[in-house]
Write a protein that holds these residues in place. Structure first.
Motif, short mmCIF file in Angstrom:
data_model
loop_
_atom_site.label_atom_id
_atom_site.label_comp_id
_atom_site.label_asym_id
_atom_site.label_seq_id
_atom_site.Cartn_x
_atom_site.Cartn_y
_atom_site.Cartn_z
N LEU A 78 0.82 -1.22 0.00
CA LEU A 78 0.00 0.00 0.00
C LEU A 78 0.85 1.27 0.00
CD1 LEU A 78 -2.94 -0.79 2.48
CD2 LEU A 78 -2.89 -1.02 0.01
N LEU A 83 -13.61 -11.11 -5.62
CA LEU A 83 -14.07 -11.42 -4.25
C LEU A 83 -15.14 -10.43 -3.81
CD1 LEU A 83 -13.65 -13.05 -1.55
CD2 LEU A 83 -11.99 -11.29 -0.91
N ARG A 84 -14.90 -9.17 -4.11
CA ARG A 84 -15.78 -8.09 -3.66
C ARG A 84 -17.22 -8.29 -4.11
NH1 ARG A 84 -14.83 -1.81 -5.26
NH2 ARG A 84 -15.72 -2.21 -7.28
N PRO A 142 -13.44 -14.75 2.70
CA PRO A 142 -12.18 -15.50 2.60
C PRO A 142 -12.09 -16.66 3.58
CG PRO A 142 -11.75 -13.14 2.67
CD PRO A 142 -13.21 -13.31 2.93
N TYR A 172 -3.44 -17.69 11.78
CA TYR A 172 -4.19 -17.27 10.59
C TYR A 172 -3.67 -15.90 10.20
CZ TYR A 172 -8.31 -15.49 8.00
OH TYR A 172 -9.16 -14.95 7.07
N LEU A 230 -2.16 -8.38 1.31
CA LEU A 230 -2.45 -8.05 -0.08
C LEU A 230 -1.26 -8.38 -0.97
CD1 LEU A 230 -4.27 -4.59 -0.26
CD2 LEU A 230 -5.25 -6.87 -0.29
N ASN A 273 -22.64 -1.18 -2.49
CA ASN A 273 -21.80 -2.35 -2.70
C ASN A 273 -21.43 -3.06 -1.39
OD1 ASN A 273 -18.93 -3.55 -2.93
ND2 ASN A 273 -19.70 -3.55 -5.03
N GLY A 315 -18.67 -4.17 -0.31
CA GLY A 315 -17.81 -5.34 -0.52
C GLY A 315 -16.87 -5.57 0.64
N VAL A 339 -17.67 -5.91 3.69
CA VAL A 339 -18.26 -6.81 4.67
C VAL A 339 -17.86 -8.26 4.40
CG1 VAL A 339 -20.42 -7.70 5.64
CG2 VAL A 339 -20.19 -5.26 5.13
N ASN A 340 -17.95 -8.68 3.14
CA ASN A 340 -17.57 -10.06 2.85
C ASN A 340 -16.08 -10.21 2.55
OD1 ASN A 340 -18.29 -8.88 0.06
ND2 ASN A 340 -17.29 -10.80 -0.47
N SER A 341 -15.43 -9.16 2.07
CA SER A 341 -14.04 -9.31 1.63
C SER A 341 -13.04 -9.28 2.78
CB SER A 341 -13.67 -8.20 0.64
OG SER A 341 -14.51 -8.24 -0.48
N CYS A 342 -13.32 -8.55 3.84
CA CYS A 342 -12.38 -8.44 4.96
C CYS A 342 -12.07 -9.82 5.52
CB CYS A 342 -12.95 -7.55 6.06
SG CYS A 342 -11.96 -7.59 7.56
N PRO A 343 -10.80 -10.25 5.48
CA PRO A 343 -10.44 -11.59 5.97
C PRO A 343 -10.55 -11.71 7.48
CG PRO A 343 -8.69 -10.65 4.61
CD PRO A 343 -9.63 -9.54 4.94
N ALA A 344 -10.72 -10.58 8.18
CA ALA A 344 -10.74 -10.61 9.64
C ALA A 344 -12.13 -10.35 10.20
CB ALA A 344 -9.75 -9.59 10.18
N ARG A 345 -13.14 -10.31 9.36
CA ARG A 345 -14.53 -10.01 9.70
C ARG A 345 -14.66 -8.77 10.58
NH1 ARG A 345 -16.86 -15.55 12.56
NH2 ARG A 345 -15.52 -15.12 14.30
N CYS A 377 -4.28 -5.91 6.37
CA CYS A 377 -3.98 -6.37 5.03
C CYS A 377 -4.26 -5.30 3.98
CB CYS A 377 -4.75 -7.65 4.70
SG CYS A 377 -6.52 -7.46 4.55
N GLY A 378 -5.25 -4.44 4.23
CA GLY A 378 -5.55 -3.37 3.28
C GLY A 378 -6.67 -3.70 2.31
N THR A 379 -7.31 -4.85 2.49
CA THR A 379 -8.40 -5.23 1.59
C THR A 379 -9.50 -4.17 1.56
OG1 THR A 379 -7.96 -7.59 1.85
CG2 THR A 379 -10.18 -6.98 1.15
N TYR A 413 -9.33 -1.05 2.25
CA TYR A 413 -8.81 0.18 1.65
C TYR A 413 -8.94 0.13 0.13
CZ TYR A 413 -5.35 3.86 0.61
OH TYR A 413 -4.72 4.97 0.14
N VAL A 414 -8.71 -1.05 -0.44
CA VAL A 414 -8.76 -1.20 -1.89
C VAL A 414 -10.19 -1.43 -2.39
CG1 VAL A 414 -7.99 -2.63 -3.84
CG2 VAL A 414 -6.41 -2.11 -1.98
N VAL A 415 -10.97 -2.17 -1.61
CA VAL A 415 -12.30 -2.59 -2.05
C VAL A 415 -13.33 -1.45 -1.94
CG1 VAL A 415 -14.22 -3.92 -1.07
CG2 VAL A 415 -12.14 -5.08 -1.80
#
Lengths: 432, 92
Positions: A165, A246-247, A253, A278, A282, B32, B34, B36-42, B63-65, B67-69
């Motif tokens: 990032l 994924l989005r 995940p 776990y 990115l 969207n 996204g 909510v479902n994309s974050c690997p850490a819920r 992870c930054g998911t 931030y990007v999503v």
């Protein structure tokens, strides 16, 4: 309190520590700034450490010095459906002889070791320091500021090695303010404890031999794939997803990871193991087209921060590119110090050296691979086609047989469609 | 493998000060979500009944998911935790 150095490196990962090491060995006073409480604390990766040409040059005994796990003698690809899988593996005698083609490693150990080597060479490691902005003087970068600390760090040149990032590159105006989800992937990983003998027996390994396997078709149609790597006494198992896919999938995940671990053939491989950790990270998967401006006045961008990651679908490389770019950045800074010129012109040898190396050459060669990999059929229809074809080949049930070609065409027609198969084959051939 | 267990195995040094701060009004108007479902850490949860987004930074894997999503840029702050805080991987 403000402090001055001859160079500042932001981020003590493979790129940053390689840069700091190179500069410190040349006698420069370098600050290596890391946000974790130790280097490697924040880092994870899927997989395999390949040959490291630049570090092997610095340390002729690199492979004895670095903290490594198993060397990879067996590499496989598995096409997977909900209840079947078709695998191919290559196990080569040459993979079992030095120089080994790849190793599994743990980032918290490897990254920490590399940073320690930089410190031993004279670099100053500053941990628990999150860089949040660049400092400018007369229009050029002249240092960084740190979250929660009042003082700044000053230097005529900053090496941005702060990862995918890279806020350092963003604040310096070298990368775009927003990322395209189509150019990013997220990897999630379960570290599974397993006795060494069990790993050896289960995967057919002896001594320090290791196995690395990639999976396609294990992501319920989300663009991405899976991996399984053997460490000495643990398995690294995980999934990688393209964020744009994924989005919009509505899937999570961790549920997908759970389903992957519970897939019948996969469950047998991880059975008897115990979940240890776990993690998620990115991956910049946009390839050549994602590379930001690499050089600015008083700043260079390296490693993941520069999107130096080669994900062609067959090989996944990043650390080797990162480390090489770090070494080259270090060399460019050394040259800039000799010339006393830290402008983008004074630092431009960085870009030139990279363009002549495998880093940019490989990214350019596989420039189209990211587009090819955006084909959704790769992640569901093709694995289903492969599995159904192989399943039928071995089916002997007393009915008259069909030719192999006919059987293949039947599976292809059912699962993919012949026109699409031809088009996809052509596109794959062009990008690889 | 038990999914709830997965999150208990990772170590954190939690900072009271959140490194990610959301403007929840933006989330409410989002088409969207996204994250909510994309974050690997819920870390993100959306309540359909209350039409409300909840975000917890505690288990963030940095992870930054999100931030990007997030295409609406709902963040009034998105940075990494202060030095020494956040996730601490031991053997990944």
């Amino acid at each position: 309190m403000s402090k001055s150095y001859q160079a500042i490196v932001v981020g003590a990962g493979p790129a940053g520590s390689s840069a700091a090491l190179t500069m410190a060995r040349a006698g420069l006073d370098v600050a290596l700034v890391e946000r974790g409480s130790f280097p490697g604390e924040k880092n994870m990766f899927g997989g395999v450490l390949h040959r490291m040409p630049s570090l092997e040059k610095i340390f002729p005994d690199f492979w004895e010095r670095a903290p490594l796990e198993r060397h990879i003698v067996k590499k496989g690809v598995t096409f997977m459906t909900g209840e079947s899988c078709f695998s191919t593996t290559i196990e080569a005698g040459n993979y079992d002889r030095p120089p080994y083609n790849g190793y599994t490693i743990f980032r918290p150990s490897f990254d920490r070791w590399l940073a320690d080597e930089a410190v031993a060479a004279g670099a100053t490691l500053i941990t628990r320091a999150t860089v949040d902005d660049v400092v400018r003087k007369d229009g050029r970068i002249s240092g960084v500021s740190i979250v929660g600390r009042s003082g700044q760090l000053h230097a005529p040149v900053v090496v941005a090695a702060d990862g995918v990032l890279s806020f350092t590159a963003q604040k310096a105006g070298l990368r775009k303010a927003t990322f395209d989800p189509a150019q990013m992937a997220v990897g999630v990983k379960a570290l599974i404890d397993m006795p060494r003998e069990m790993i050896d027996d289960r995967f057919g390994l002896v001594r320090d031999q290791g196995f690395a396997n990639e999976f396609v078709g294990c992501t319920e149609g989300v663009r991405g794939g899976g991996f399984l790597y053997t460490n000495y006494d643990s398995l690294s198992v995980g999934l990688v997803f393209h964020l744009a896919s994924l989005r919009t999938s509505g899937k999570t995940p961790y549920d997908l990871l759970n389903a992957f671990l519970e897939q019948p053939q996969m469950a047998k491989m991880v059975c008897g193991g115990r979940l240890q950790e776990y993690s998620a990270h990115l991956i910049p998967e946009g390839g050549y087209d994602m590379i930001p401006e690499l050089v600015g006045d008083g700043i260079l961008v390296t490693g993941d921060a520069a999107a130096f990651c080669n994900a062609t679908g067959l090989n996944l490389e990043g650390i080797n590119l990162a480390s090489h770019s770090g070494v080259v950045a270090g060399e460019a800074v050394i040259a800039a110090h000799r010339a006393g010129d830290f402008s983008r012109y004074g630092l431009s040898s960085y870009k030139k050296m990279l363009e002549e190396s495998f880093v940019i050459k490989d990214l350019k060669l596989f420039r189209n691979a990211p587009h090819m990999l955006h084909n959704n059929r790769i992640y569901q229809e093709y694995p289903e086609m492969m599995c159904s074809f192989m399943e039928n080949i071995y089916k002997i049930e007393g009915a008259p047989k069909q030719s192999v070609t006919r059987q293949f065409l039947k599976s292809a027609k059912e699962k993919v469609g012949l026109g699409k198969l031809l088009a996809d084959g052509f596109s794959a051939w062009r990008s690889l | 493998m038990n999914i709830d267990e997965i999150f208990d195995n990772t170590s954190f040094t939690i900072d009271r000060e959140a490194h990610i701060v959301l403007d929840y009004d933006v989330c409410t108007g989002c088409d969207n979500r996204g994250c909510v479902n994309s974050c690997p850490a819920r870390c993100y949860s959306w309540s359909e009944d209350e039409q409300k987004m909840t975000f917890v930074h505690d288990g963030c894997l940095e992870c930054g998911t999100c931030y990007v999503v997030c295409h609406r840029n709902a963040f009034t702050r998105w940075r990494y935790p202060r030095g020494g805080f956040g996730v601490a991987y031991r053997m990944t």
